[in-house]
Design a protein around this motif. Structure first.
Motif, PDB file in Angstrom:
ATOM      1  N   SER A 158      10.684  17.386  29.814  1.00 35.27           N
ATOM      2  CA  SER A 158      10.293  18.071  31.041  1.00 35.27           C
ATOM      3  C   SER A 158       9.016  17.478  31.628  1.00 35.27           C
ATOM      4  O   SER A 158       8.936  17.205  32.827  1.00 35.27           O
ATOM      5  CB  SER A 158      10.113  19.572  30.766  1.00 35.27           C
ATOM      6  OG  SER A 158       9.788  20.239  31.945  1.00 35.27           O
ATOM      7  N   VAL A 159       8.016  17.249  30.782  1.00 37.68           N
ATOM      8  CA  VAL A 159       6.742  16.691  31.263  1.00 37.68           C
ATOM      9  C   VAL A 159       6.946  15.285  31.824  1.00 37.68           C
ATOM     10  O   VAL A 159       6.428  14.958  32.901  1.00 37.68           O
ATOM     11  CB  VAL A 159       5.676  16.709  30.149  1.00 37.68           C
ATOM     12  CG1 VAL A 159       4.468  15.883  30.531  1.00 37.68           C
ATOM     13  CG2 VAL A 159       5.252  18.145  29.847  1.00 37.68           C
ATOM     14  N   GLU A 161       9.737  13.904  33.017  1.00 35.25           N
ATOM     15  CA  GLU A 161      10.624  13.851  34.177  1.00 35.25           C
ATOM     16  C   GLU A 161      10.099  14.630  35.376  1.00 35.25           C
ATOM     17  O   GLU A 161      10.395  14.263  36.518  1.00 35.25           O
ATOM     18  CB  GLU A 161      12.018  14.361  33.795  1.00 35.25           C
ATOM     19  CG  GLU A 161      12.746  13.416  32.869  1.00 35.25           C
ATOM     20  CD  GLU A 161      14.144  13.855  32.519  1.00 35.25           C
ATOM     21  OE1 GLU A 161      14.873  13.048  31.919  1.00 35.25           O
ATOM     22  OE2 GLU A 161      14.542  14.995  32.856  1.00 35.25           O
ATOM     23  N   THR A 162       9.357  15.707  35.140  1.00 32.31           N
ATOM     24  CA  THR A 162       8.932  16.554  36.260  1.00 32.31           C
ATOM     25  C   THR A 162       7.419  16.680  36.408  1.00 32.31           C
ATOM     26  O   THR A 162       6.936  17.165  37.439  1.00 32.31           O
ATOM     27  CB  THR A 162       9.486  17.991  36.111  1.00 32.31           C
ATOM     28  OG1 THR A 162       8.792  18.657  35.043  1.00 32.31           O
ATOM     29  CG2 THR A 162      10.981  18.002  35.859  1.00 32.31           C
ATOM     30  N   GLY A 163       6.681  16.302  35.367  1.00 31.54           N
ATOM     31  CA  GLY A 163       5.223  16.484  35.377  1.00 31.54           C
ATOM     32  C   GLY A 163       4.797  17.878  34.952  1.00 31.54           C
ATOM     33  O   GLY A 163       3.610  18.174  34.929  1.00 31.54           O
ATOM     34  N   HIS A 164       5.779  18.738  34.610  1.00 36.92           N
ATOM     35  CA  HIS A 164       5.461  20.119  34.244  1.00 36.92           C
ATOM     36  C   HIS A 164       6.039  20.461  32.872  1.00 36.92           C
ATOM     37  O   HIS A 164       7.191  20.140  32.581  1.00 36.92           O
ATOM     38  CB  HIS A 164       6.048  21.092  35.264  1.00 36.92           C
ATOM     39  CG  HIS A 164       5.541  20.850  36.651  1.00 36.92           C
ATOM     40  ND1 HIS A 164       4.274  21.202  37.055  1.00 36.92           N
ATOM     41  CD2 HIS A 164       6.136  20.271  37.713  1.00 36.92           C
ATOM     42  CE1 HIS A 164       4.115  20.843  38.312  1.00 36.92           C
ATOM     43  NE2 HIS A 164       5.224  20.265  38.744  1.00 36.92           N
ATOM     44  N   ALA A 165       5.233  21.147  32.058  1.00 44.04           N
ATOM     45  CA  ALA A 165       5.698  21.634  30.760  1.00 44.04           C
ATOM     46  C   ALA A 165       6.641  22.812  30.968  1.00 44.04           C
ATOM     47  O   ALA A 165       6.656  23.444  32.024  1.00 44.04           O
ATOM     48  CB  ALA A 165       4.510  22.047  29.892  1.00 44.04           C
ATOM     49  N   LEU A 166       7.433  23.113  29.936  1.00 42.58           N
ATOM     50  CA  LEU A 166       8.351  24.249  30.012  1.00 42.58           C
ATOM     51  C   LEU A 166       7.621  25.563  30.108  1.00 42.58           C
ATOM     52  O   LEU A 166       8.059  26.487  30.787  1.00 42.58           O
ATOM     53  CB  LEU A 166       9.274  24.260  28.789  1.00 42.58           C
ATOM     54  CG  LEU A 166      10.270  23.109  28.692  1.00 42.58           C
ATOM     55  CD1 LEU A 166      10.987  23.143  27.337  1.00 42.58           C
ATOM     56  CD2 LEU A 166      11.282  23.175  29.819  1.00 42.58           C
TER      57      LEU A 166
END
Length: 168
Positions: A158-159, A161-166
């Motif tokens: 997630s980090v 691919e999106t820059g954000h943690a779950l």
């Protein structure tokens, strides 16, 4: 120096596919700037050479609940960037964790067509019973402390691919 382990009967394999380069995944695994952003958010430090040290330092939240400054230690057995990292590690949360001894991790990053990579972890437990370590690495996600490898790998994906943690 930790003793290399070979106990494949007492092992677990985990894998995930990540839309990122092998180098980006390698950096996310081996750089404290990255390891502070996903999973349990501990700062991982590697001496990326055979015989090098591995340590994970507690973050402020971990220290607040009484964990020691160094929560995991081990040794780098092989570092072939950005393809494979082989290491030992043991938890240092409690004396019971410490006494379980070292486990062995083999991280393998395999580029695939289409701009993504397969990241696999082969986790070999030590020669002892190791119930504390096994429960920690195979645990499902929970709202208090995260989970085992499946959760850590999903959070890493997630980090990257999106820059954000779950979980914020």
């Amino acid at each position: 120096m930790t003793k290399p382990l070979s106990n494949a009967a007492n092992a677990r394999a985990f894998e995930i596919y990540i839309r990122a380069s092998a180098q980006a995944i390698w950096d996310a695994i081996t750089s404290p700037d990255w390891t502070a952003r996903y999973g349990h958010r501990a700062l991982h430090y590697y001496e990326l050479r055979a015989g090098g040290r591995f340590t994970a330092k507690a973050n402020d939240g971990m220290k607040a609940i009484g964990l020691p400054e160094i929560i995991i230690d081990g040794e780098v057995l092989e570092a072939d960037a950005p393809r494979q990292l082989v290491q030992t590690f043991r938890f240092l949360f409690t004396e019971a964790n410490r006494s379980e001894g070292y486990a062995k991790l083999t991280w393998t990053i395999e580029p695939k067509a289409g701009g993504f990579c397969r990241l696999a972890i082969f986790h070999e437990f030590g020669t002892g019973d190791m119930p504390l370590m096994e429960s920690a690495i195979t645990s499902p996600f929970n709202d208090h402390a995260g989970g085992g490898w499946n959760w850590i790998l999903s959070d890493l994906k997630s980090v990257l691919e999106t820059g954000h943690a779950l979980v914020a």
